[in-house]
Design an enzyme around this catalytic site. Sequence first.
Site, PDB file in Angstrom:
ATOM      1  N   ASP A  16       1.210  -1.426  -0.316  1.00  0.00           N
ATOM      2  CA  ASP A  16      -0.077  -0.444   0.289  1.00  0.00           C
ATOM      3  C   ASP A  16       0.979   1.823   0.236  1.00  0.00           C
ATOM      4  O   ASP A  16       0.952   2.255   0.604  1.00  0.00           O
ATOM      5  CB  ASP A  16      -1.040   0.320   1.345  1.00  0.00           C
ATOM      6  CG  ASP A  16      -1.483  -1.479   1.088  1.00  0.00           C
ATOM      7  OD1 ASP A  16      -2.451  -1.826   0.126  1.00  0.00           O
ATOM      8  OD2 ASP A  16      -1.855  -1.677   2.056  1.00  0.00           O
ATOM      9  N   LYS A  19       1.982   1.944  -5.050  1.00  0.00           N
ATOM     10  CA  LYS A  19       2.941   1.346  -6.398  1.00  0.00           C
ATOM     11  C   LYS A  19       2.060   1.649  -7.524  1.00  0.00           C
ATOM     12  O   LYS A  19       2.731   1.712  -8.816  1.00  0.00           O
ATOM     13  CB  LYS A  19       2.941  -0.256  -6.625  1.00  0.00           C
ATOM     14  CG  LYS A  19       4.465  -0.441  -4.957  1.00  0.00           C
ATOM     15  CD  LYS A  19       4.819  -1.876  -5.107  1.00  0.00           C
ATOM     16  CE  LYS A  19       3.492  -2.454  -4.782  1.00  0.00           C
ATOM     17  NZ  LYS A  19       3.340  -2.161  -3.380  1.00  0.00           N
ATOM     18  N   GLY A  43      -4.182  -4.788  -4.316  1.00  0.00           N
ATOM     19  CA  GLY A  43      -4.912  -3.929  -4.920  1.00  0.00           C
ATOM     20  C   GLY A  43      -4.167  -2.055  -4.875  1.00  0.00           C
ATOM     21  O   GLY A  43      -4.135  -1.493  -4.254  1.00  0.00           O
ATOM     22  N   HIS A  44      -3.618  -2.154  -6.272  1.00  0.00           N
ATOM     23  CA  HIS A  44      -3.098  -1.077  -7.052  1.00  0.00           C
ATOM     24  C   HIS A  44      -4.456   0.037  -7.783  1.00  0.00           C
ATOM     25  O   HIS A  44      -5.185  -0.484  -8.227  1.00  0.00           O
ATOM     26  CB  HIS A  44      -2.193  -1.141  -8.110  1.00  0.00           C
ATOM     27  CG  HIS A  44      -1.551  -2.335  -7.214  1.00  0.00           C
ATOM     28  ND1 HIS A  44      -0.123  -2.923  -8.066  1.00  0.00           N
ATOM     29  CD2 HIS A  44      -0.746  -2.791  -5.886  1.00  0.00           C
ATOM     30  CE1 HIS A  44       0.751  -3.642  -7.123  1.00  0.00           C
ATOM     31  NE2 HIS A  44       0.596  -3.317  -5.773  1.00  0.00           N
ATOM     32  N   GLN A 212       2.532  -6.457  -3.137  1.00  0.00           N
ATOM     33  CA  GLN A 212       2.663  -5.730  -1.700  1.00  0.00           C
ATOM     34  C   GLN A 212       3.514  -5.033  -0.915  1.00  0.00           C
ATOM     35  O   GLN A 212       4.395  -4.757  -2.442  1.00  0.00           O
ATOM     36  CB  GLN A 212       2.696  -7.167  -0.685  1.00  0.00           C
ATOM     37  CG  GLN A 212       1.902  -8.361  -1.306  1.00  0.00           C
ATOM     38  CD  GLN A 212       1.199  -8.839  -2.320  1.00  0.00           C
ATOM     39  OE1 GLN A 212       1.685  -9.646  -3.171  1.00  0.00           O
ATOM     40  NE2 GLN A 212      -0.121  -8.510  -2.757  1.00  0.00           N
TER      41      GLN A 212
END
Length: 418
Positions: A16, A19, A43-44, A212
Amino acid sequence: MKGGGALVIVGLQWGDEGKGKVSYLLSRRASYVVRYQGGANAGHTVVVGQRRMKFHMLPAGSAAGAAPCIAAGCVIDVRRVLEELELLKQLGYGDRLYISHAANVVLEEHKALDAHMEEARGSPIGTTRQGIGPAYADRALRAGIRVEDLTDSKLLDSKLRLITKLHGCERLTSSEELAQTAGSLAKYVADIPVLLNDAIRNGEHIVLEGAQGTLLDIDHGTYPYVTSSNTVAGAACASCGLSPRFIESVVGVAKAYATRVGSGPFPTEELGGEGQLLREAGGEYGTTTGRPRRVGWLDLPLLRYACMLNGVEWIALTKLDVLASVEKIKVCVAYVVDDGEISIASPHVLARGSVKPVYEEFSSWNKLSTEEARHIAAKGWDELPTTMREYVESIEKMLGIPIRLASIGEETGLEVWR
Ligand code: IMP
């Protein structure tokens, strides 16, 4: 044409870090962008103007027009891949995806096992319950279902029988249904190593996007409170089938403070009101699970170690705008341990016992309106609020690694390059 190569984007904290935005910015001139590990636990987020896009499986850099690839080291949630492919089609990028035949598939059985294992543990990891650990475990057991198996319902059936037998779990997947849904992925299956090696030989540029973060790496992170893959930059080569000789740069992404989802050590965690202020200002709630993230201060001993592990060439420092929500900013510059003070720390040190962070304090800055942030981004570095510039320059000095990108807002365009 000569001179192609790959750039790795790696998270330097517990995920988080932002990225998604950095990958979007750096993929604009890349031919391909590749997800190299993890699955739908990630979750990007990419925000372009009014549009907010969330990627769980496809690399976020594909929103910038680079062709999306999913490499062998990923575990795939088929439904998510198909959904996100639709999103790219809506963006006008056509029906384009390259997916490794060797990537493993996450089944409903894996998600159920993930939940079951969390409940069975005395001290749960706080996984995303996306079936990541069990899917990687089946891969290591050589029982996994690979993308290349998806069109053969007989083979799928025998593999599904093996998996349920191995784990003594209930069968939740019908081989026919899986073959039907997943069959639509067949046309995207590619030989990723050949594709990427050819592209580099032709002088093209590639972005390898990690998920991650380094402190969640299965070997180098805060084990057992980690994810089930190698998140470090070195893992990108193995996953993509690329020689390390082709990595031209490693960009580390760090948030200007720290967050963590799930359990595990977090020496700079801020449990008081300031933590809550940062959580609200930063929207620190999980993209995948909606869980409130644990929030704390930037931790240089761990960051130095993460930069070393990844061989980071330069850093993108994100979410600086969020720190305007507190008056004084703390930065952990060293740890006090039993035998003195240390300035670089392996996550392993945290597992051994308690460490006491040594803090330095910095003054904050006034909250920037979107208009002000746009103005600063257009004018450049010298226009940043003085205290923000001092904060970034001090961190850079203490790390000894250049910070070339400072993000001052979620939207792409709200960042300053140096
Ligand atoms: P898993 O990857 O779902 O097995 O979760 C293992 C640990 O990694 C948990 O602490 C999760 O919260 C964390 N985790 C997994 N993916 C992400 C992510 O994308 N961002 C932040 N934490 C993550």
